[in-house]
Design a protein around this motif. Structure first.
Motif, short mmCIF file in Angstrom:
data_model
loop_
_atom_site.label_atom_id
_atom_site.label_comp_id
_atom_site.label_asym_id
_atom_site.label_seq_id
_atom_site.Cartn_x
_atom_site.Cartn_y
_atom_site.Cartn_z
N ASP A 1 65.23 -41.04 18.13
CA ASP A 1 66.56 -39.88 18.34
C ASP A 1 67.38 -40.26 19.17
OD1 ASP A 1 65.46 -42.02 20.09
OD2 ASP A 1 65.12 -40.81 22.00
N LYS A 2 68.35 -41.75 18.24
CA LYS A 2 69.22 -42.66 18.08
C LYS A 2 70.18 -42.09 16.98
CE LYS A 2 66.65 -46.68 20.05
NZ LYS A 2 66.16 -48.19 19.14
N VAL A 3 71.11 -41.69 17.64
CA VAL A 3 72.85 -41.53 17.13
C VAL A 3 74.17 -42.61 16.78
CG1 VAL A 3 72.02 -38.95 16.42
CG2 VAL A 3 73.50 -39.94 18.11
N SER A 4 74.67 -42.93 16.03
CA SER A 4 75.81 -43.31 16.32
C SER A 4 76.82 -42.38 16.51
CB SER A 4 75.30 -44.79 15.85
OG SER A 4 76.44 -45.67 15.87
N LEU A 5 78.05 -42.35 17.15
CA LEU A 5 79.22 -42.46 17.26
C LEU A 5 80.05 -43.57 16.35
CD1 LEU A 5 79.81 -40.33 20.04
CD2 LEU A 5 79.37 -38.90 17.88
N VAL B 1 77.15 -46.17 26.86
CA VAL B 1 77.03 -45.57 26.09
C VAL B 1 77.60 -47.26 25.35
CG1 VAL B 1 77.70 -44.98 23.93
CG2 VAL B 1 76.88 -43.68 25.59
N LYS B 2 76.78 -47.98 24.41
CA LYS B 2 77.42 -48.93 23.24
C LYS B 2 77.67 -48.26 21.43
CE LYS B 2 76.93 -51.28 27.08
NZ LYS B 2 78.78 -51.48 27.92
N LYS C 1 83.22 -54.93 25.84
CA LYS C 1 82.09 -53.52 26.46
C LYS C 1 81.25 -53.63 25.75
CE LYS C 1 85.71 -51.86 28.80
NZ LYS C 1 85.94 -51.57 30.70
N GLY C 2 80.93 -54.64 25.09
CA GLY C 2 79.36 -54.47 24.61
C GLY C 2 79.48 -54.12 23.19
N HIS C 3 80.44 -53.49 22.88
CA HIS C 3 80.38 -52.40 21.62
C HIS C 3 80.34 -53.56 19.99
CE1 HIS C 3 81.29 -49.05 23.38
NE2 HIS C 3 82.55 -49.48 24.53
N GLU C 4 79.92 -52.73 19.46
CA GLU C 4 79.51 -53.66 17.65
C GLU C 4 80.85 -53.41 16.86
OE1 GLU C 4 75.30 -53.74 14.10
OE2 GLU C 4 76.73 -51.36 15.18
N THR D 1 70.02 -39.98 22.19
CA THR D 1 70.31 -41.39 22.12
C THR D 1 71.95 -42.07 21.64
OG1 THR D 1 68.47 -42.03 23.51
CG2 THR D 1 70.17 -44.28 23.36
N VAL D 2 72.81 -42.14 22.03
CA VAL D 2 74.57 -42.69 20.97
C VAL D 2 74.03 -44.14 21.32
CG1 VAL D 2 76.64 -42.52 20.72
CG2 VAL D 2 75.52 -41.05 22.10
N SER D 3 74.24 -45.02 20.30
CA SER D 3 73.91 -45.90 20.14
C SER D 3 74.43 -46.79 18.88
CB SER D 3 72.52 -46.94 20.13
OG SER D 3 71.88 -47.82 20.17
N THR D 4 74.19 -48.04 18.51
CA THR D 4 75.12 -48.64 17.76
C THR D 4 74.75 -48.49 16.17
OG1 THR D 4 73.74 -51.16 17.63
CG2 THR D 4 75.68 -50.98 19.08
N VAL D 5 75.38 -48.43 14.74
CA VAL D 5 74.61 -48.33 13.62
C VAL D 5 73.70 -49.19 13.48
CG1 VAL D 5 75.57 -48.43 10.90
CG2 VAL D 5 77.18 -47.54 12.74
N SER D 6 73.78 -50.11 13.84
CA SER D 6 72.72 -51.49 13.43
C SER D 6 71.10 -51.07 14.10
CB SER D 6 73.24 -53.11 14.09
OG SER D 6 74.46 -53.36 13.42
N ASP D 7 71.99 -50.87 15.46
CA ASP D 7 70.54 -49.90 16.36
C ASP D 7 69.71 -48.49 15.38
OD1 ASP D 7 68.57 -50.37 18.15
OD2 ASP D 7 69.46 -48.48 19.13
N VAL D 8 70.78 -47.65 15.63
CA VAL D 8 70.22 -46.59 15.16
C VAL D 8 69.38 -46.60 13.23
CG1 VAL D 8 71.00 -44.17 14.09
CG2 VAL D 8 71.64 -45.20 16.12
#
Length: 243
Positions: free
Chosen positions: A59-63, A86-87, A110-113, A233-240
């Motif tokens: 259910d994860k996507v990344s911006l 959101v990270k 801010k914790g963003h990748e 859930t919006v997350s990092t590319v690595s997580d998605v």
């Protein structure tokens, strides 16, 4: 006329035979070059292709935010990401990072990748191997010098790449990242259009491309709210992508 055991009763048959022999020799020569040339022996097996999606069963996507310009809109976007806890992933252009050290540090704090977007926003499909390598390595070294972080995701500018780009990125320890949804916010300066493209057909595993623009900053709050309301859930590319 008799040649190599063949009896030719006419000049026409002799010419036809000669042409066939020459053609056969040319074919053998081409095959030999393909098999034994330095280019062939320099074959490189890429361990991973370009990624256009993450895990579609999640259910994860990344911006994905590609940054070469639009510095003036990043503070607003960072505040909105904070609002929704959101990270995500920022793909950083090297020439931008060189002029905006403090903003890059703020994004990372801010914790963003942080990921690699090449140095000069060149068309990687048109670059030779050394040029492809330089674009990635120069950006990597600059970001590492500013943040102490080694990037391992590479998004080719304008989505332009070929097998040579994949080979170079892979040899440097990078995964090449594309996208499944594009807001085209750099071209279409319309908040509602950007919102629609980022949310209307979005599903798990999507990698959504955007940039720091005025209209993207304006649409971001509604984008995040809508994606969360859809159960995403919006997350990092690595997580998605489960890297």
């Amino acid at each position: 006329m008799r040649i190599f055991g063949f009896n030719f009763k006419s000049e026409k048959k002799f010419v036809h035979f000669t042409c066939n022999v020459i053609l056969a020799c040319l074919i053998i020569a081409v095959v030999a070059v393909a098999v034994f040339s330095p280019l062939a022996t320099d074959a490189y097996v890429v361990s991973s292709p370009a990624y256009y999606n993450g895990d579609k069963s999640s259910d994860k996507v990344s911006l994905m935010v590609n940054v070469y310009w639009g510095t003036e809109y990043l503070d607003s976007m960072l505040e909105t990401f904070d609002k929704y806890n959101v990270k995500t992933t920022f793909f950083i252009g090297g020439c931008w990072a060189g002029k905006n050290n403090e903003m890059l540090k703020k994004i990372a704090s801010k914790g963003h990748e942080i990921a690699n977007h090449g140095y000069y926003h060149k068309d990687h499909k048109k670059l030779n191997e050394e040029q492809n390598r330089n674009e990635i390595v120069m950006t990597q070294e600059l970001i590492e010098g500013i943040l102490g972080v080694k990037t391992n995701l590479f998004a080719p500018p304008s989505g332009s790449f070929n097998d040579r780009t994949l080979k170079v990125a892979d040899s440097l320890g990078y995964k090449t990242i594309m996208w499944s949804l594009d807001t085209i916010d750099w071209r279409d300066k319309n908040t509602k259009t950007i919102f629609k493209r980022a949310t209307e057909k979005t599903k798990g595993g999507d990698l959504i491309l955007m940039h720091p623009t005025l209209n993207t900053a304006e649409a971001l709050d509604d984008i995040l709210k809508t994606l969360q309301n859809k159960g995403l859930t919006v997350s990092t590319v690595s997580d998605v992508c489960n890297f």
